[in-house]
Design a protein around this motif. Structure first.
Motif, PDB file in Angstrom:
ATOM      1  N   PHE A 244     -58.634   2.633  38.347  1.00  0.00           N
ATOM      2  CA  PHE A 244     -58.883   3.666  37.241  1.00  0.00           C
ATOM      3  C   PHE A 244     -57.725   4.365  36.939  1.00  0.00           C
ATOM      4  O   PHE A 244     -57.384   4.587  35.913  1.00  0.00           O
ATOM      5  N   VAL A 245     -57.069   5.036  37.953  1.00  0.00           N
ATOM      6  CA  VAL A 245     -55.963   6.000  37.910  1.00  0.00           C
ATOM      7  C   VAL A 245     -54.855   5.185  37.284  1.00  0.00           C
ATOM      8  O   VAL A 245     -54.055   5.654  36.344  1.00  0.00           O
ATOM      9  N   ALA A 246     -54.481   4.004  37.817  1.00  0.00           N
ATOM     10  CA  ALA A 246     -53.437   3.154  37.410  1.00  0.00           C
ATOM     11  C   ALA A 246     -53.495   2.733  35.865  1.00  0.00           C
ATOM     12  O   ALA A 246     -52.684   2.668  35.153  1.00  0.00           O
ATOM     13  N   PHE A 247     -54.693   2.745  35.350  1.00  0.00           N
ATOM     14  CA  PHE A 247     -55.152   2.360  34.092  1.00  0.00           C
ATOM     15  C   PHE A 247     -54.972   3.565  33.409  1.00  0.00           C
ATOM     16  O   PHE A 247     -54.314   3.693  32.245  1.00  0.00           O
ATOM     17  N   LEU A 248     -55.727   4.578  33.735  1.00  0.00           N
ATOM     18  CA  LEU A 248     -55.749   5.758  32.805  1.00  0.00           C
ATOM     19  C   LEU A 248     -54.540   6.817  32.683  1.00  0.00           C
ATOM     20  O   LEU A 248     -54.229   6.966  31.640  1.00  0.00           O
ATOM     21  N   MET A 249     -54.024   6.672  33.819  1.00  0.00           N
ATOM     22  CA  MET A 249     -52.523   7.815  33.874  1.00  0.00           C
ATOM     23  C   MET A 249     -51.477   6.598  33.936  1.00  0.00           C
ATOM     24  O   MET A 249     -50.595   7.162  33.224  1.00  0.00           O
ATOM     25  N   GLY A 250     -51.488   5.523  34.575  1.00  0.00           N
ATOM     26  CA  GLY A 250     -50.474   4.662  34.409  1.00  0.00           C
ATOM     27  C   GLY A 250     -50.340   3.708  33.120  1.00  0.00           C
ATOM     28  O   GLY A 250     -49.270   3.121  32.945  1.00  0.00           O
ATOM     29  N   LEU A 253     -52.649  -2.283  31.720  1.00  0.00           N
ATOM     30  CA  LEU A 253     -53.826  -3.052  31.276  1.00  0.00           C
ATOM     31  C   LEU A 253     -54.369  -4.006  32.489  1.00  0.00           C
ATOM     32  O   LEU A 253     -55.476  -4.399  32.505  1.00  0.00           O
ATOM     33  N   GLU A 254     -53.253  -4.488  33.330  1.00  0.00           N
ATOM     34  CA  GLU A 254     -53.805  -5.117  34.608  1.00  0.00           C
ATOM     35  C   GLU A 254     -54.843  -4.428  35.260  1.00  0.00           C
ATOM     36  O   GLU A 254     -55.931  -5.004  35.774  1.00  0.00           O
ATOM     37  N   ALA A 255     -54.710  -3.030  35.319  1.00  0.00           N
ATOM     38  CA  ALA A 255     -55.670  -2.281  36.247  1.00  0.00           C
ATOM     39  C   ALA A 255     -56.817  -1.754  35.491  1.00  0.00           C
ATOM     40  O   ALA A 255     -57.998  -2.098  36.044  1.00  0.00           O
ATOM     41  N   PHE A 256     -56.748  -1.987  33.866  1.00  0.00           N
ATOM     42  CA  PHE A 256     -58.033  -2.004  33.531  1.00  0.00           C
ATOM     43  C   PHE A 256     -58.962  -3.218  33.512  1.00  0.00           C
ATOM     44  O   PHE A 256     -60.281  -3.066  33.864  1.00  0.00           O
ATOM     45  N   LEU A 257     -58.367  -4.416  33.459  1.00  0.00           N
ATOM     46  CA  LEU A 257     -59.014  -5.462  33.946  1.00  0.00           C
ATOM     47  C   LEU A 257     -59.588  -5.560  35.282  1.00  0.00           C
ATOM     48  O   LEU A 257     -60.792  -6.055  35.351  1.00  0.00           O
ATOM     49  N   GLN A 258     -58.965  -5.111  36.151  1.00  0.00           N
ATOM     50  CA  GLN A 258     -59.653  -5.023  37.656  1.00  0.00           C
ATOM     51  C   GLN A 258     -60.586  -4.143  37.657  1.00  0.00           C
ATOM     52  O   GLN A 258     -61.839  -4.207  38.207  1.00  0.00           O
ATOM     53  N   ALA A 307     -54.616   8.854  25.441  1.00  0.00           N
ATOM     54  CA  ALA A 307     -55.869   8.835  24.626  1.00  0.00           C
ATOM     55  C   ALA A 307     -56.297   7.336  24.616  1.00  0.00           C
ATOM     56  O   ALA A 307     -56.986   6.749  23.798  1.00  0.00           O
ATOM     57  N   LEU A 308     -56.590   6.598  25.984  1.00  0.00           N
ATOM     58  CA  LEU A 308     -57.065   5.404  25.925  1.00  0.00           C
ATOM     59  C   LEU A 308     -58.558   5.440  26.073  1.00  0.00           C
ATOM     60  O   LEU A 308     -58.943   4.398  25.718  1.00  0.00           O
TER      61      LEU A 308
END
Length: 332
Positions: A244-250, A253-258, A307-308
């Motif tokens: 979640f952190v890697a997706f929201l802050m980083g 997209l790979e992190a979102f899928l995980q 703003a994701l």
């Protein structure tokens, strides 16, 4: 804050020393973002522990920004982490041990103190709620080679997985594969996330039993906990928070899928929440509550430059809405 307290926090806190970072570059730690000015050399008074550092280089006029690059750290009291800007690669790089030791000593002698921005401790509670299960072992288990997390490395990883409208929209928003710098970086592997099957396949059982296994993911959860997490519920929750952190802050997209795969797995369990893994699900609900609470607050989006997460995440078409609607006890 009185000077003595501030000095103690400077001495015993973690310092992130960033050398030669160009003006207008966005640099962030956890939920706090800084725009680099001419005197900026890093951030001081960071509480010891796990943190996420991320940055985005800027055009000369400060109006356009590159894809975010981020990395996790686990730092002890009084530790100094030194990075230097590589102008050719437009990223932060590590120094030799000898150079790092020299700069670390200079920091401890307060030679850079006036050029270091303070970590805002009033926002630390938000970060702890987003990262309390992320440990050094979680980071070492999941981080990519070199430690850098960036969407620029994810072209091949994400291309086949990007099928739903939300992922397609995110891919366009994050400019997957559109950056000129992606050619060299795309050869590097992404994070080492746990593989979560979307469909349970099992030989030697009846069709009815197979359907049952796919309707209730409890058995799949138990298998993954034993095989991939060594029986540790907290390790699974750590990966959920890491993603979640890697997706929201980083903006990965790979992190979102995980993150989506793990959330879908846990919401897909019927037996586990009420009988076999009640404690795990009590912790999980707190984790996802804090994630959505933070991510959907628009003032926090401004702090992180992200703003994701918007209202579409809780709309009738979102995967979260469908998961909750099909979960016992979550129907409207």
């Amino acid at each position: 804050m009185d000077p003595e307290t501030a000095l103690e926090l400077v001495k015993h806190g973690v310092t992130l020393l960033l050398l030669d970072v160009p003006q207008y570059t966005l640099v962030a730690v956890d939920t706090q973002m800084f725009s680099v000015g001419p005197a900026f050399k890093g951030i001081k008074m960071i509480p010891p522990g796990v943190h996420f550092v991320y940055y985005s280089s800027s055009s000369r006029d400060g109006k356009e920004f590159s894809s975010i690059i981020g990395f996790f750290i686990d730092a002890g009291p009084s530790e100094v982490i030194v990075r230097k800007w590589d102008q050719q690669e437009e990223r932060l790089i590590k120094l030799s041990e000898e150079e790092e030791e020299r700069y670390s000593q200079a920091v401890k002698n307060l030679e850079f103190d006036r050029q270091l921005g303070p970590y805002n401790l009033s926002h630390y509670e938000d970060w702890k709620q987003l990262s309390n299960f992320i440990t050094k072992s979680v980071i070492e288990r999941l981080e990519p080679i070199g430690g850098e997390i960036t969407v620029e490395c994810e072209n091949e990883i994400v291309r086949n997985a990007t099928k739903m409208p939300m992922e397609d929209a995110l891919g366009k928003q994050l400019k997957v594969g559109n950056s000129a710098t992606s050619v060299g970086k795309s050869q590097r592997k992404g994070c080492y996330y746990t593989s979560i099957p979307h469909v349970v396949k099992c030989k030697g059982i009846s069709g009815q039993e197979l359907t049952s296994l796919n309707l209730d993911k409890t058995q799949l959860l138990e298998t993954l906990l034993a095989k991939d997490y060594g029986g540790s519920e907290d390790l699974l929750l750590g990966e959920l928070q890491f993603a979640f952190v890697a997706f929201l802050m980083g903006q990965s997209l790979e992190a979102f899928l995980q993150w989506k795969s793990l959330v879908s797995l846990l919401f897909g369990c019927t037996e586990a929440p009420f009988r076999t893994r009640t404690h795990l699900f009590t912790k999980f609900i707190k984790v996802i509550y804090n994630q959505l609470k933070y991510g959907l607050q628009k003032d926090h989006m401004g702090e992180t430059g992200s703003a994701l997460l918007d209202d579409s995440w809780i709309s009738a078409d979102s995967f979260l809405h469908h998961l909750c609607k099909s979960t016992a006890g979550c129907q409207n």
